[in-house]
Scaffold this active site. Structure first.
Site, short mmCIF file in Angstrom:
data_model
loop_
_atom_site.label_atom_id
_atom_site.label_comp_id
_atom_site.label_asym_id
_atom_site.label_seq_id
_atom_site.Cartn_x
_atom_site.Cartn_y
_atom_site.Cartn_z
N ASP A 275 0.82 -1.21 0.00
CA ASP A 275 0.00 0.00 0.00
C ASP A 275 0.86 1.26 0.00
O ASP A 275 1.88 1.33 0.68
CB ASP A 275 -0.89 -0.03 1.25
CG ASP A 275 -2.02 0.98 1.20
OD1 ASP A 275 -2.55 1.23 0.11
OD2 ASP A 275 -2.40 1.49 2.28
N HIS A 276 0.44 2.26 -0.75
CA HIS A 276 1.05 3.60 -0.74
C HIS A 276 2.57 3.60 -0.92
O HIS A 276 3.28 4.33 -0.23
CB HIS A 276 0.70 4.34 0.55
CG HIS A 276 -0.68 4.92 0.54
ND1 HIS A 276 -1.03 6.00 -0.23
CD2 HIS A 276 -1.79 4.55 1.19
CE1 HIS A 276 -2.31 6.27 -0.05
NE2 HIS A 276 -2.80 5.39 0.80
N HIS B 89 -6.75 9.52 6.02
CA HIS B 89 -6.04 8.43 6.68
C HIS B 89 -5.99 8.71 8.18
O HIS B 89 -5.85 9.85 8.62
CB HIS B 89 -4.60 8.34 6.16
CG HIS B 89 -4.50 7.86 4.76
ND1 HIS B 89 -3.90 8.58 3.75
CD2 HIS B 89 -4.93 6.72 4.17
CE1 HIS B 89 -3.96 7.91 2.61
NE2 HIS B 89 -4.58 6.78 2.84
N HIS C 266 -9.64 4.99 0.31
CA HIS C 266 -8.65 4.95 1.39
C HIS C 266 -9.22 5.69 2.60
O HIS C 266 -10.15 6.48 2.48
CB HIS C 266 -7.34 5.60 0.94
CG HIS C 266 -6.55 4.75 0.01
ND1 HIS C 266 -5.32 4.25 0.32
CD2 HIS C 266 -6.83 4.31 -1.25
CE1 HIS C 266 -4.86 3.53 -0.70
NE2 HIS C 266 -5.76 3.56 -1.66
N VAL D 156 -9.19 -0.44 5.25
CA VAL D 156 -9.39 -0.24 6.69
C VAL D 156 -8.09 -0.61 7.39
O VAL D 156 -7.63 -1.75 7.28
CB VAL D 156 -10.55 -1.12 7.23
CG1 VAL D 156 -10.70 -0.91 8.74
CG2 VAL D 156 -11.85 -0.81 6.50
#
Length: 280
Positions: free
Chosen positions: A81-82, A179, A207, A230
């Site tokens: 992720d990211h 976030h 997100h 999540v």
């Protein structure tokens, strides 16, 4: 079955549901996460940040996921992720991750396209799915903060161009989430999400899912969201339970007596979310 983001989101599109993407923060969580999804009859996307992957080991996580997917007969995707460094993405793919996200949302449109294209070329040649991002999501992710005045909603026409130019498999969109938000709930821009869905023909991703009201999730599903992230809710639940149990525990007590209940908190959150994501 160990599988890819594209395969599970294609299935979700056909059946009109959303696949939960849940961040693991330590290896102890992982079996409980996958078993929770199996109990609910749903695929699951296990996510790690590059920091978590470095801490545990990319190959360790990938091999445990593959084993549990087969052992539990569960559909499991392992997703980085990211990531905003190609070196981290390459490391994940080479270690066996089945999905990656390149986050070029802080770059200019052109640079985001060019760097995402590079990731897509490398990943698709190895059977790995790619998620891109357009627009800026607020809050804090893995220690990196985006200030409120730096947030930028996703433009539907830009999204259409971005998808066409890059060949990504899923698009993370900015429609009001943050976030790390867990003490309050956000107001989603549902009309914007609907416009993006009408313009873009690939699965959309939300997100900052902890901050989304349960009643808004169905609207997300009905407007093309096929991956819903999540993370904070799991981290907060696990940490609070651990703090309570360890504060009461004898120094020589077995660690599992404290850690198993923490994992059960995570499993219960996942089951609750999946119950909504299935859109039944």
């Amino acid at each position: 079955m160990y599988t890819t983001l594209k395969k599970v989101t294609d299935k979700a599109t056909r059946l009109n549901f959303t696949v939960g993407a849940f961040n693991m923060h330590n290896l102890e969580m992982l079996p409980a996460m996958i078993r929770a999804a199996k109990d609910m009859g749903s695929p699951i996307i296990i996510q790690t940040s590059a920091g978590t992957a470095e801490y545990i080991g990319y190959g360790v996580i990938a091999n445990v996921c593959k084993y549990l997917a087969e052992y539990e007969s569960a559909e499991v995707v392992l997703h980085l992720d990211h990531a905003n460094h190609f070196a981290d993405i390459r490391k994940a793919i080479d270690a066996g991750y089945s999905s990656v996200m390149y986050d070029g949302s802080s770059l200019s449109f052109k640079e985001n396209v060019l760097r995402t294209q590079e990731v897509v070329e490398y990943a698709h040649a190895r059977g790995v799915s790619v998620e891109g991002e357009l627009g800026t999501i607020g809050g804090i992710e893995d220690g990196v903060a985006v200030q409120e005045n730096k947030k930028a909603y996703t433009n539907p026409e830009d999204a259409k161009r971005f998808v066409a130019e890059t060949g990504i498999d899923a698009l993370a969109v900015a429609v009001g989430t943050n976030h790390g938000q867990y003490k309050s709930k956000t107001e989603l821009n549902i009309p914007l999400l609907k416009d993006i869905h009408g313009t873009v023909d690939i699965p959309l991703v939300i997100h900052g899912g902890t901050g989304v009201k349960d009643e808004d999730i169905q609207q997300c599903t009905n407007h093309g969201v096929r991956k819903f992230n999540v993370g904070t809710e799991l981290l907060v639940g696990w940490t609070r339970e651990a703090a309570k149990l360890f504060s009461q525990s004898k120094d020589n007590a077995s660690l599992r007596k404290n850690i198993v209940p923490c994992n059960e908190v995570v499993a219960n959150v996942i089951k609750h979310k999946i119950g909504i994501f299935l859109n039944a």
